[in-house]
Design a protein around this motif. Structure first.
Motif, PDB file in Angstrom:
ATOM      1  N   ASN A  57     -10.883 -52.470  46.100  1.00 52.90           N
ATOM      2  CA  ASN A  57     -11.250 -53.221  47.303  1.00 52.90           C
ATOM      3  C   ASN A  57     -11.147 -54.722  47.077  1.00 52.90           C
ATOM      4  O   ASN A  57     -11.734 -55.507  47.805  1.00 52.90           O
ATOM      5  CB  ASN A  57     -12.654 -52.842  47.777  1.00 52.90           C
ATOM      6  CG  ASN A  57     -13.746 -53.260  46.807  1.00 52.90           C
ATOM      7  OD1 ASN A  57     -13.493 -53.937  45.813  1.00 52.90           O
ATOM      8  ND2 ASN A  57     -14.978 -52.861  47.079  1.00 52.90           N
ATOM      9  N   TYR A 103     -10.066 -51.480  55.839  1.00 49.73           N
ATOM     10  CA  TYR A 103      -8.788 -51.569  55.133  1.00 49.73           C
ATOM     11  C   TYR A 103      -7.616 -51.670  56.105  1.00 49.73           C
ATOM     12  O   TYR A 103      -6.716 -52.507  55.947  1.00 49.73           O
ATOM     13  CB  TYR A 103      -8.629 -50.348  54.221  1.00 49.73           C
ATOM     14  CG  TYR A 103      -7.215 -50.115  53.748  1.00 49.73           C
ATOM     15  CD1 TYR A 103      -6.676 -50.880  52.721  1.00 49.73           C
ATOM     16  CD2 TYR A 103      -6.421 -49.130  54.337  1.00 49.73           C
ATOM     17  CE1 TYR A 103      -5.374 -50.674  52.280  1.00 49.73           C
ATOM     18  CE2 TYR A 103      -5.118 -48.912  53.908  1.00 49.73           C
ATOM     19  CZ  TYR A 103      -4.595 -49.690  52.881  1.00 49.73           C
ATOM     20  OH  TYR A 103      -3.306 -49.483  52.468  1.00 49.73           O
ATOM     21  N   HIS A 148     -13.937 -50.756  51.134  1.00 46.42           N
ATOM     22  CA  HIS A 148     -13.685 -52.115  51.604  1.00 46.42           C
ATOM     23  C   HIS A 148     -14.801 -52.600  52.516  1.00 46.42           C
ATOM     24  O   HIS A 148     -14.877 -53.795  52.805  1.00 46.42           O
ATOM     25  CB  HIS A 148     -12.347 -52.173  52.361  1.00 46.42           C
ATOM     26  CG  HIS A 148     -11.154 -52.158  51.467  1.00 46.42           C
ATOM     27  ND1 HIS A 148     -10.288 -53.213  51.348  1.00 46.42           N
ATOM     28  CD2 HIS A 148     -10.682 -51.191  50.629  1.00 46.42           C
ATOM     29  CE1 HIS A 148      -9.332 -52.916  50.480  1.00 46.42           C
ATOM     30  NE2 HIS A 148      -9.552 -51.685  50.034  1.00 46.42           N
TER      31      HIS A 148
END
Length: 812
Positions: free
Chosen positions: A53, A314, A188
């Protein structure tokens, strides 16, 4: 709240999850489904699948009975500030070194530099600096999972996958009639690592987990949580090393969770989620409380909430760009596709590789963190090759070539921040080694702002590393047109220029102003009549190109900002006194002031073509003679090389508008390889997980390859938008959307039989964009109305946020 109790999910939450699913499904209709697939567990690390991430990451091997998952944190750096690097004696030898160079005695100058004109202390310890002050990027540790099954029958229908669309990896297989599924992602949205283990029969999930690290780690269990903590070596075995803490917790549905020694064991569960929270104190002085807070926050969510929040976060970046070169094969294993590509030239595989590079960028970089290093975010050793640091003679810069054009502009911030952070150290280096003004960085750096010459002049003498970084600072402005940003980085640009303005000397033959001493990165030559390798020189071609570009960009910036001062006056006076690019009698571009014989004519570095790419001082349109010399240089150099070298050559040939030759180099970059032995003279290629082989793995080749594909599709460095400037014959039909151009716009295009039929423009700034009319086209229409053409270009004035759909018309 039970993180995996989906059956007990409230009705309102089901509605929320449904909306998230619809959003994801809608986005997937824009982009192709992109899946990397494998039919066996990873036998070596270069077959594992990277997840991240931008701060933390992991690489699971998908083992059946035992699984190793390598964990990473981009701030896992040993070392500390190295005051010994500022060698106070070096400047005493600078006059003699320069006199030797001026009299053509380069070898004697080089020997003097080897002894005296280098950093103090150990420097990078020749790439083995994990216990030196220079330090090394290191793996965080290993997560080991030992699985237990009701029976040990053979396994069938095994597969590992990585969805580039979702940044979620899976492992699935059938054993004893039970289907086992594992899902992995680096969130993320919630900044934790998540692993979900399920089976399609109840009470079938049993395993034991532990954390380990080769050195400097202490493990313990507290309240059914597994911990690993430690402190890396600061280079002095002192108290200033980076400290880290990792926490692992199992949230289970059914079964019996127990702790024993330094392991957690779960038996007969229906399913389980492993949550891993980790941090260091490099950038977070409250890293211990951060680890606890992230874990608590993640545990408060249902699993599907975690998963779809991650996917949504993401995809906001990933879905900005789409590339369609044909139907994707999501069934054939990716390692087989890699092998087949050398024969079948599947265009869709090239598109997969392009998007994999964007995936690695999104998963490896975060706005408020360290830049991508030689291995990006992912390493499986405590002593990574070449310390996993930031090489400033191509490698760090190549990592960031795709960022702007591939619509990930905000991910340039770590590189911008690193460059700015080098200024104070670079000022001290400029004064200590050269008695010069401004700031300078040489061939390598690290998070501790190392800017001194490396410990060996054959590679450490290059002093344009910082100036090359300034090119990226300018490019960010060129793509964004952010005036406030330009004003903020202007002092960094002028500080870099001040170094050269105050340190260059006149070479005796023409009176040109040149750097001295310096080198053309890592390449050697012979002095006339001699057979000893010489690296040290004056004014290599790459230095001149970088300095001229820096000066030119400053003048552009000064005009935009309304600045006219002593620095700009000096730059205007100095530019005409720089050496011109010289074409040798054989027709190739000279790498040095003199047309020396190279020790290795096929050397992996092609530094003197910096003016072709990433700069735009050499162009088939504006400087055809220099472009032809660059072409001859590339043919002379050959198409072989290490991984990143092949990637750079893709970009070179794309800038020369030779799509088929660029494609040939792309195929060379994608040659399958295996093994991990460091052989600088051996070929590069690509590992089964599509990591670039230097060898060993270096991520710069991945990003260079992605940038090269973008250069084949769109260019804007000459002041206009050039669509499909280097389209290979193999890519007959296709489309892309979301690629960016200088001046501040997103562009999309569709082509058939090699001809653009439709294109889109979306302005991110108020600007006028010049569009090159595609070859053989007779008109470009907007809503059926022809746009005016001026000398083969269509000027299009647009306001921020405005979108245009255009049709390209050809003769009937």
């Amino acid at each position: 709240m039970n993180i995996i109790a989906l059956k007990k999910t409230p009705f309102l939450l089901l509605i929320v999850l449904s909306v998230l699913l619809i959003q994801c499904a809608t986005r997937d209709t824009i982009s192709q489904k992109l899946v990397m697939r494998y039919n066996a567990p990873a036998a070596v690390w270069e077959e594992t699948l990277p997840l991240g991430n931008g701060r933390i990451g992991m690489m699971p091997d998908g083992g059946i009975d035992t699984e190793r998952i390598v964990l990473n944190d981009i701030t896992m750096w040993s070392g500390s500030e190295d005051s010994a690097a500022f060698n106070p004696e070096a400047i005493n030898y600078l006059p003699e070194i320069r006199e030797l160079l001026l009299s053509g005695r380069n070898l004697e100058a080089q020997e003097l530099m080897y002894r005296h004109f280098r950093c103090g202390g150990q420097g990078s310890a020749f790439g083995n600096g994990k216990d030196a002050p220079y330090g090394s990027f290191q793996m965080l540790g290993d997560l080991h999972i030992n699985y237990r099954y009701p029976q040990t029958d053979s396994v069938s229908f095994y597969e590992r996958t990585l969805s580039l669309n979702d940044a979620v990896a899976t492992t699935q297989f059938i054993r004893n009639g039970i289907t086992y599924t594992r899902e992995y992602f680096a969130s993320h949205a919630h900044d934790v690592l998540v692993i979900r283990l399920t089976a399609d029969q109840k009470k079938s999930v049993s395993f034991e987990v532990n954390l380990s690290r080769p050195e400097r780690a202490t493990g313990f269990i507290k309240e059914d949580r597994l911990y690993m903590e430690g402190q890396l070596n600061d280079g002095y075995n002192g108290e200033n090393g980076v400290r880290y803490l990792t926490q692992l917790e199992i949230v289970n549905n059914g079964g019996n969770l127990v702790s024993s020694g330094n392991a957690l064991s779960l038996s007969d569960a229906d399913e389980a989620v492993i949550l891993i929270s980790t941090a260091t104190d490099m950038l977070d002085k409250n890293h211990i409380s951060t680890v606890e807070q992230l874990s608590v926050q993640a545990k408060s969510k249902y699993y599907d909430q975690l998963k779809y929040a991650h996917i949504d976060s993401y995809k906001e970046k990933f879905d900005r760009v789409a590339l369609n070169l044909g139907k994707q094969d999501n069934i054939t294993p990716t390692d087989e596709r890699l092998i087949r590509f050398q024969a079948d030239d599947d265009p869709a595989f090239a598109a997969l590789y392009f998007q994999y590079g964007r995936y690695l960028m999104i998963c490896g970089a975060r706005e408020s963190n360290l830049p991508l290093n030689l291995q990006g975010l992912w390493a499986n050793q405590v002593q990574t090759p070449w310390n996993g640091d930031y090489h400033l003679n191509i490698n760090l810069q190549m990592n960031y070539w795709p960022v702007e054009v591939c619509n990930l502009s905000e991910l340039n911030k770590p590189l911008i921040d690193l460059t700015t952070s080098l200024v104070p150290s670079g000022e001290k280096t400029a004064q200590t080694f050269y008695g010069a003004e401004g700031w300078v960085a040489h061939m390598m750096t690290n998070p501790w702002q190392f800017t001194a010459p490396g410990e060996h002049a054959s590679w450490g003498a290059t002093n344009t590393g910082g100036a090359w970084l300034c090119q990226h600072l300018w490019e960010h402005y060129a793509f964004t047109q952010d005036r406030a940003y330009l004003e903020s980085i202007y002092p960094v640009l002028t500080g870099a220029a001040d170094f050269f303005l105050s340190s260059m000397i006149r070479e005796p033959k023409h009176g040109w102003l040149v750097t001295a001493p310096s080198s053309s990165p890592e390449n050697a030559f012979y002095l006339p009549g001699k057979k000893e390798a010489v690296y040290v020189c004056m004014g290599p071609t790459m230095d001149v190109q970088i300095i001229k570009e820096l000066f030119t960009n400053i003048l552009f910036a000064a005009e935009i900002l309304g600045i006219n001062d002593e620095t700009t006056a000096k730059i205007r006076e100095t530019i005409p006194q720089l050496p011109p690019m010289q074409i040798s009698p054989d027709g190739h571009l000279q790498e040095w002031l003199e047309d020396y014989e190279e020790v290795d004519p096929q050397h992996r570095h092609v530094s003197h073509l910096y003016g072709l790419h990433p700069s735009n001082q050499i162009s088939p349109v504006t400087t055809p003679d220099l472009a032809e010399a660059a072409r001859k240089t590339l043919n002379r150099r050959g198409d072989a090389g290490t991984g990143w070298s092949r990637a750079w050559k893709v970009n070179f040939w794309a800038r020369l508008h030779d799509g088929n030759r660029a494609y040939k180099l792309l195929k060379s970059l994608l040659e399958p390889t295996s093994g991990n032995e460091v052989k600088m003279s051996s070929g590069g290629g690509t590992y089964p997980n599509l990591f670039c082989a230097h060898p060993p793995f270096q991520i710069d080749g991945n990003f260079g390859g992605t940038a090269g594909i973008a250069e084949m599709l769109i260019q804007s460095q000459d002041g206009y938008i050039h669509l499909l400037p280097a389209l290979p014959a193999r890519w007959t039909n296709g489309s892309f959307k979301g690629l960016c151009v200088r001046g501040g716009a997103e562009v999309g295009a569709t082509w058939k039989d090699g001809k653009i039929t439709k294109l889109t423009l979306e302005a991110k700034t108020n600007n006028t964009f010049r569009l090159k009319v595609p070859d053989h086209a007779i008109a470009i229409k907007k809503n059926g109305k022809e746009l005016s053409v001026e000398n083969g270009f269509v000027p299009i004035g647009m306001k921020i946020g405005e979108k245009l759909d255009l049709d390209v018309i050809y003769p009937a």
